[in-house]
Design an enzyme around this catalytic site. Structure first.
Site, PDB file in Angstrom:
ATOM      1  N   MET A  43      23.074  21.765  64.895  1.00  0.00           N
ATOM      2  CA  MET A  43      22.173  21.710  66.045  1.00  0.00           C
ATOM      3  C   MET A  43      20.804  22.092  65.498  1.00  0.00           C
ATOM      4  O   MET A  43      20.488  23.274  65.321  1.00  0.00           O
ATOM      5  CB  MET A  43      22.618  22.675  67.145  1.00  0.00           C
ATOM      6  CG  MET A  43      23.935  22.290  67.791  1.00  0.00           C
ATOM      7  SD  MET A  43      24.560  23.564  68.932  1.00  0.00           S
ATOM      8  CE  MET A  43      23.231  23.621  70.135  1.00  0.00           C
ATOM      9  N   THR A  44      19.992  21.091  65.180  1.00  0.00           N
ATOM     10  CA  THR A  44      18.726  21.343  64.474  1.00  0.00           C
ATOM     11  C   THR A  44      17.723  22.110  65.320  1.00  0.00           C
ATOM     12  O   THR A  44      16.851  22.794  64.765  1.00  0.00           O
ATOM     13  CB  THR A  44      18.086  20.020  64.022  1.00  0.00           C
ATOM     14  OG1 THR A  44      17.932  19.175  65.172  1.00  0.00           O
ATOM     15  CG2 THR A  44      18.939  19.320  62.993  1.00  0.00           C
ATOM     16  N   CYS A  45      17.825  22.006  66.647  1.00  0.00           N
ATOM     17  CA  CYS A  45      16.832  22.677  67.496  1.00  0.00           C
ATOM     18  C   CYS A  45      16.927  24.191  67.385  1.00  0.00           C
ATOM     19  O   CYS A  45      15.957  24.903  67.663  1.00  0.00           O
ATOM     20  CB  CYS A  45      16.979  22.241  68.950  1.00  0.00           C
ATOM     21  SG  CYS A  45      18.618  22.497  69.619  1.00  0.00           S
ATOM     22  N   VAL A  46      18.094  24.714  66.968  1.00  0.00           N
ATOM     23  CA  VAL A  46      18.264  26.168  66.813  1.00  0.00           C
ATOM     24  C   VAL A  46      18.756  26.533  65.420  1.00  0.00           C
ATOM     25  O   VAL A  46      19.221  27.651  65.190  1.00  0.00           O
ATOM     26  CB  VAL A  46      19.232  26.733  67.885  1.00  0.00           C
ATOM     27  CG1 VAL A  46      18.585  26.731  69.246  1.00  0.00           C
ATOM     28  CG2 VAL A  46      20.542  25.956  67.900  1.00  0.00           C
TER      29      VAL A  46
END
EC number: 2.3.2.26
Length: 619
Positions: free
Chosen positions: A584-587
């Site tokens: 999950m690249t956003c976090v």
């Protein structure tokens, strides 16, 4: 916000002062510390100093053999006794400050010029609000050297960070100061939160800092990325809103796709067919999609603009200028939104950014084309020898002519090198009108070298950089970058330089969670694998997990949110060795199966990193 900045700044100065052996650095740090103490109110000062053993440090400073350090300690004690008498009257007695002051006041050898003022005081703190008159007088006499704020208030009310003087703040402090002063209040607040997450770790909702940053989302197509990126920057590059990117027909959104957008557009701008850069044409080692068969420009010294000649076609010039204007806007927007670009720019490029192009010399050619630079260096040596011979009064006309003919480069005379007045490597760029028909000789060699340097570093690239600066300044003024040296702009724009990852640092900076701890076998496997990665494998992993192939300045320690490793779960009938990790690249979230061996984990990680490029389907 100001309170957090001052606390951070004081801590940095305190650490630099304590760890620096150089007197010049210690003096400058002490001067800045004095100013902070002088201008801070009592409550802020109490909060800033609570984690520092200031009293014992002042006592140690008072025993220094360095006059400026002693004077600074006296001034610091004076200010602290005036602002926080109830606290420091106790601490100064307990930690030996008063004893040192008395010793100094009784000593005849404190100063040699002007020493006598120190002996006039009583040698003790007669009240709880001031240092003795004798020691205060001593501070007055020597303060001009130290630059005390309390004694120079009328001349200089602020801490001098002007670009005219040498910087004595570390890069991360100046970077924070840049964000605090260059943009709007909410952006400055967001930067402070990103670099100091503990600010918001409060149980009280009312005490939390909540910057309100507008966000504008755009959806782009990977197949026309550069064209669509130009359109996005045209519409939103100058906007105060934070830009967010999503890709057509992909599930990913938020920070990861946005970071990847800047990285991929950076790569697209290095395409050879655009004609923007000096360097060699290469193909990517792991091409994806439209990258297949595409050639890119590589320059190990860093990218620099390809020069224009006198006869360059206006349509080509306009096209290149448009791309450089777009590049300027892209880089400025990346800085403003706390994003990174992935452009290996050369040092002369950054000197142009800071309007230092007039300082460029033949030495800067080594950062563009080392082969040409070495030839220029040898030819400049011939010019220097020629001048020495011409200044030698003992030379006759005949002997001088003979001596000049013996000046050679690698055994060849200047005339035999076959040079003409065109830019090396660019036969269509004449250094002067009719240059391709003018041979270089020992007599016009100096003019030739001057023109080579001028055209390579200035005249041939000025229109490109003018367009770049126009694009950049449509977002925010370049003058704000004067906080930095040219060598530091790469860190500001591109983040941390490639470095070996060690297991100890990874353990300190990464956070196992949801099924994993630092003692978990899989986590230990992961850290061992990451610490063995080469530069290209590091870039693949970072792009896969964070969306960007580079870490921010400070490496994993500065990654926000920190890299979190969680256990990927399966049905009891399923074998973890059959699955790839996902993210999950956003976090910055890595969902890692508990593989049975380190070899299988390494294989699966690299497969996922390679196959997960340019898509968010694994997320």
């Amino acid at each position: 916000m100001a309170k957090s900045f001052i606390k951070t700044l004081f801590g940095v100065l305190y650490e630099v002062y304590s760890s620096s052996a150089g007197p010049a650095v210690r003096h400058k740090c002490l001067r800045a510390i004095l100013r902070i103490i002088y201008f801070a109110d009592a409550e802020l000062l109490k909060d800033v100093l609570k984690n520092h053993a200031v009293s014992s440090h002042i006592a140690s400073m008072l025993s220094s053999q360095d006059l400026k350090i002693v004077v600074g300690a006296l001034q610091m004690a004076e200010i602290l006794m005036q602002k926080l008498p109830d606290i420091f009257s106790v601490y100064f007695r307990r930690e030996g400050v008063m004893h040192q002051v008395k010793h100094l006041a009784e000593s005849e050898s404190l100063l040699t010029s002007p020493p006598k003022a120190c002996t006039n005081g009583s040698g003790s703190m007669g009240s709880t609000t001031s240092v003795s008159s004798g020691t205060a007088t001593a501070a007055t006499h020597a303060a001009a050297d130290l630059g005390s704020p309390s004694l120079q208030h009328s001349r200089d009310d602020s801490l001098d960070l002007s670009p005219q003087g040498p910087f004595f703040f570390p890069f991360d402090t100046r970077q924070m100061l840049f964000y605090v002063t260059a943009f709007d209040r909410d952006r400055a607040m967001q930067r402070l939160l990103d670099t100091n997450p503990e600010i918001n770790q409060s149980d009280s909702q009312d005490s939390r800092v909540a910057p309100r940053l507008d966000r504008k989302k755009r959806t782009v197509n990977r197949e026309e990325l550069l064209k669509q990126a130009e359109s996005v920057m045209q519409d939103l590059g100058s906007s105060r809103a934070m830009l967010e990117i999503q890709y057509e027909n992909e599930v990913g959104t938020g920070l990861g796709p946005t970071l990847e957008f800047y990285a991929l557009v950076s790569q697209e701008l290095q395409r050879a067919d655009l004609g923007l850069w000096r360097g060699e044409e290469v193909t990517l080692s792991n091409p994806k999609g439209s990258q297949e068969g595409t050639k890119y420009i590589q320059n190990l010294q860093g990218l620099f603009a390809l020069p224009f000649g006198r006869t360059a076609k206006p349509a080509h010039i306009a096209k290149v200028k448009m791309k450089f204007r777009f590049l300027g806007k892209l880089m400025a927007k990346a800085i403003m939104d706390f994003r990174l670009v992935d452009l290996p720019l050369g040092l002369p490029f950054y000197k142009w950014m800071l309007r230092q192009e007039t300082s460029l010399t033949s030495h800067d050619l080594f950062d563009i084309d080392p082969v040409v630079a070495r030839s220029v260096y040898h030819l400049e040596d011939i010019v220097r020898q020629k001048k020495r011979l011409e200044q030698d009064k003992s030379q006759t006309k005949e002997s001088l002519q003979y001596a000049l003919e013996t000046l050679t480069m690698n055994g060849c005379s200047v005339e035999d090198l076959g040079l003409d007045f065109t830019l090396p490597g660019f036969p269509n760029i004449e250094l002067k009108k009719g240059g391709k028909d003018i041979p270089v000789t020992i007599h016009n060699l100096e003019e030739y070298l001057r023109l080579v340097i001028f055209w390579a570093l200035n005249e041939g690239v000025s229109r490109q950089f003018d367009s770049f600066r126009d694009g950049f300044e449509s977002v925010f003024p370049l003058s704000h970058l004067q906080y930095f040296y040219p060598e530091e702009l790469d860190q500001l724009l591109c983040g941390s330089k490639a470095d070996t990852w060690d297991a100890k640092t990874l353990m300190e900076c990464c956070r196992p969670d949801h099924g994993y701890t630092h003692d978990s076998r899989a986590v230990k496997f992961l850290f061992e694998i990451l610490s063995s990665f080469d530069n290209e494998q590091q870039r693949l992993f970072l792009q896969f997990v964070t969306g960007s192939p580079r870490l921010p300045v400070g490496g994993f320690r500065s990654l926000n949110p920190p890299l979190t490793i969680v256990r990927k779960t399966f049905e009891s009938t399923e074998n973890p060795d059959d699955f790839l990790p996902s993210v999950m690249t956003c976090v910055n979230y890595l969902k890692l199966p508990d593989y049975s061996s380190i070899e299988i984990m390494r294989e699966k990680l690299l497969i996922a990193a390679r196959e997960g490029q340019q898509s968010f389907h694994l997320s």
